[in-house]
Each structure stands twice: as C-alpha cells, then as structure tokens.
Design an enzyme around this catalytic site. Structure first.
Site, PDB file in Angstrom:
ATOM      1  N   HIS A  96       0.830  -1.207   0.000  1.00 24.93           N
ATOM      2  CA  HIS A  96       0.000   0.000   0.000  1.00 24.93           C
ATOM      3  C   HIS A  96       0.870   1.266   0.000  1.00 24.93           C
ATOM      4  O   HIS A  96       0.695   2.143  -0.845  1.00 24.93           O
ATOM      5  CB  HIS A  96      -0.915  -0.019   1.229  1.00 24.93           C
ATOM      6  CG  HIS A  96      -1.798   1.181   1.344  1.00 24.93           C
ATOM      7  ND1 HIS A  96      -3.082   1.189   0.865  1.00 24.93           N
ATOM      8  CD2 HIS A  96      -1.581   2.405   1.877  1.00 24.93           C
ATOM      9  CE1 HIS A  96      -3.623   2.383   1.095  1.00 24.93           C
ATOM     10  NE2 HIS A  96      -2.725   3.135   1.723  1.00 24.93           N
ATOM     11  N   GLU A  97       1.799   1.349   0.939  1.00 24.04           N
ATOM     12  CA  GLU A  97       2.633   2.555   1.030  1.00 24.04           C
ATOM     13  C   GLU A  97       3.545   2.699  -0.181  1.00 24.04           C
ATOM     14  O   GLU A  97       3.740   3.804  -0.692  1.00 24.04           O
ATOM     15  CB  GLU A  97       3.422   2.576   2.336  1.00 24.04           C
ATOM     16  CG  GLU A  97       2.563   2.669   3.577  1.00 24.04           C
ATOM     17  CD  GLU A  97       1.582   3.840   3.599  1.00 24.04           C
ATOM     18  OE1 GLU A  97       1.830   4.873   2.939  1.00 24.04           O
ATOM     19  OE2 GLU A  97       0.551   3.720   4.284  1.00 24.04           O
ATOM     20  N   HIS A 140       1.660   4.195  -3.021  1.00 21.88           N
ATOM     21  CA  HIS A 140       1.595   5.657  -2.973  1.00 21.88           C
ATOM     22  C   HIS A 140       2.861   6.277  -3.548  1.00 21.88           C
ATOM     23  O   HIS A 140       2.796   7.261  -4.289  1.00 21.88           O
ATOM     24  CB  HIS A 140       1.387   6.153  -1.535  1.00 21.88           C
ATOM     25  CG  HIS A 140       0.002   5.972  -1.026  1.00 21.88           C
ATOM     26  ND1 HIS A 140      -1.127   6.313  -1.738  1.00 21.88           N
ATOM     27  CD2 HIS A 140      -0.449   5.490   0.158  1.00 21.88           C
ATOM     28  CE1 HIS A 140      -2.204   6.049  -1.019  1.00 21.88           C
ATOM     29  NE2 HIS A 140      -1.816   5.540   0.140  1.00 21.88           N
ATOM     30  N   HIS A 162      -5.799   6.070  -3.126  1.00 17.28           N
ATOM     31  CA  HIS A 162      -6.614   5.012  -2.531  1.00 17.28           C
ATOM     32  C   HIS A 162      -7.601   4.487  -3.560  1.00 17.28           C
ATOM     33  O   HIS A 162      -8.062   5.221  -4.426  1.00 17.28           O
ATOM     34  CB  HIS A 162      -7.336   5.523  -1.286  1.00 17.28           C
ATOM     35  CG  HIS A 162      -6.408   5.738  -0.149  1.00 17.28           C
ATOM     36  ND1 HIS A 162      -6.390   6.896   0.585  1.00 17.28           N
ATOM     37  CD2 HIS A 162      -5.434   4.949   0.373  1.00 17.28           C
ATOM     38  CE1 HIS A 162      -5.450   6.800   1.507  1.00 17.28           C
ATOM     39  NE2 HIS A 162      -4.845   5.634   1.389  1.00 17.28           N
ATOM     40  N   CYS A 183      -8.267  -4.723  -3.144  1.00 19.22           N
ATOM     41  CA  CYS A 183      -6.984  -4.145  -3.553  1.00 19.22           C
ATOM     42  C   CYS A 183      -6.181  -3.654  -2.344  1.00 19.22           C
ATOM     43  O   CYS A 183      -6.743  -3.085  -1.401  1.00 19.22           O
ATOM     44  CB  CYS A 183      -7.256  -2.978  -4.510  1.00 19.22           C
ATOM     45  SG  CYS A 183      -5.766  -2.172  -5.150  1.00 19.22           S
ATOM     46  N   CYS A 219      -5.400  -0.688 -10.698  1.00 15.66           N
ATOM     47  CA  CYS A 219      -4.142  -0.168 -10.133  1.00 15.66           C
ATOM     48  C   CYS A 219      -2.940  -0.742 -10.859  1.00 15.66           C
ATOM     49  O   CYS A 219      -1.956  -0.018 -11.102  1.00 15.66           O
ATOM     50  CB  CYS A 219      -4.080  -0.443  -8.625  1.00 15.66           C
ATOM     51  SG  CYS A 219      -5.204   0.593  -7.654  1.00 15.66           S
TER      52      CYS A 219
END
Length: 176
Positions: free
Chosen positions: A132-133, A136, A142, A148, A170
């Site tokens: 997740h990080e 980014h 998000h 996801c 994504c």
C-alpha cells in the site's frame, strides 16, 4: 487510479527498520514488494526509535519528521520504506498505520496496530501495508476495490479484508 502520472518503477527500494521490527517480518515485506510490484528490496540501516519525532502527550511518533529523515537515505533515486515497531500519528488523526511522501520518495508503516496472536496474520498485514505505502510512492491513490491493497486501512481488520495484491485498475495505472 493514479494520483499523478505514475513513476517509472524503481529498480529497488531501501527498507529501513525503525525500532526493532522482527527481521523475518522485514524479509517478508521485501518478498511482497518483489512479488506484487516487481521491485527488489535492499536492506537498509536499523535506526533507533526517533526521539526527535516523539510527541509525549500522544505517546506516538510524528510521521512527517520520520519521513524527512528517511528521505535522507535515498540513493540513486531509489525510494525508502520504513518499517516501524511504534505508534504513528499525523496531527489531524488519532493515529495512522502508515504515511507516504511521494515527493521525498519515502514511506513508512507501523506494526504497532497490526498485531495479532497469529503470526501469519501479522505477516500478511505487514505485507499488505508495505505494498500500500509503496503504491503511494509509485503514484497510486486510494482505491475503491475492497480487495486491492490500495484500499485505505483504518484498522488492522481492514488489512485482513483486502488482498496483498493490486486490482486490475491499479496494476494498469502502474503499467504492470
């Protein structure tokens, strides 16, 4: 799905341990980044808990100060991902599980709120939050697809519901 034009996938990410996260867990995080994002992970230094970022009234560590420090470890454009064993915050929230500063090329997540009696569950949660990080840092925002890894995590159970991988949208946004 991308916040801005996605970055070219870096060849590697530097993983910095903050405090004393379990080495095996840090290795599992590296594996997830390699499998999901095709990004190799190199081990970086292990840093003590950052006293400069500690807020005594909250008993937590301010993410912005830590991210600035982590950005100093960037080499040859490789982003940095911090894995912390202590609670994090941003001023407008009671706590956060992670934070990222794309411009600085640094991200951070904490294991402190991901704990569980089952070590396999903690491992999976850590892998999900690392993806997740890192997502980014690569330009993803998000996601609305609950499966996801880019779905916002407000509590540990959210990490259990989503998968460690990225949805088709994504992946497409990142060109993978």
């Amino acid at each position: 799905r991308a916040e801005v034009r996605p970055l070219v996938s870096p060849g590697a990410v530097l993983i910095v341990s903050l405090g004393v996260p379990p080495p095996r867990l840090v290795s599992d995080v590296a594996s997830a980044l390699r499998e999901v994002l095709a990004v190799a992970a190199r081990p970086g230094p292990t840093l003590e808990r950052p006293r400069y970022a500690f807020n005594e009234g909250r008993g937590q560590y301010h993410t912005s100060a830590i991210l600035r420090r982590l950005a100093g470890f960037r080499a040859a454009g490789a982003p940095v991902l911090g894995v912390a064993d202590f609670a994090l915050f941003v001023p407008d929230a009671p706590f956060v599980i992670g934070d990222a500063d794309r411009d600085a090329g640094a991200a951070l997540f904490s294991l402190s709120r991901l704990g569980h009696a089952d070590p396999d569950r903690v491992r999976r949660r850590a892998q999900v939050e690392a993806v997740h990080e890192m997502g980014h840092l690569l330009g993803l925002s998000h996601c609305a697809d609950y499966r996801c890894a880019m779905v916002l995590t407000r509590e540990a159970a959210d990490a259990d519901r989503k998968g460690p991988g990225l949805c088709a949208g994504c992946r497409t946004a990142l060109g993978i």
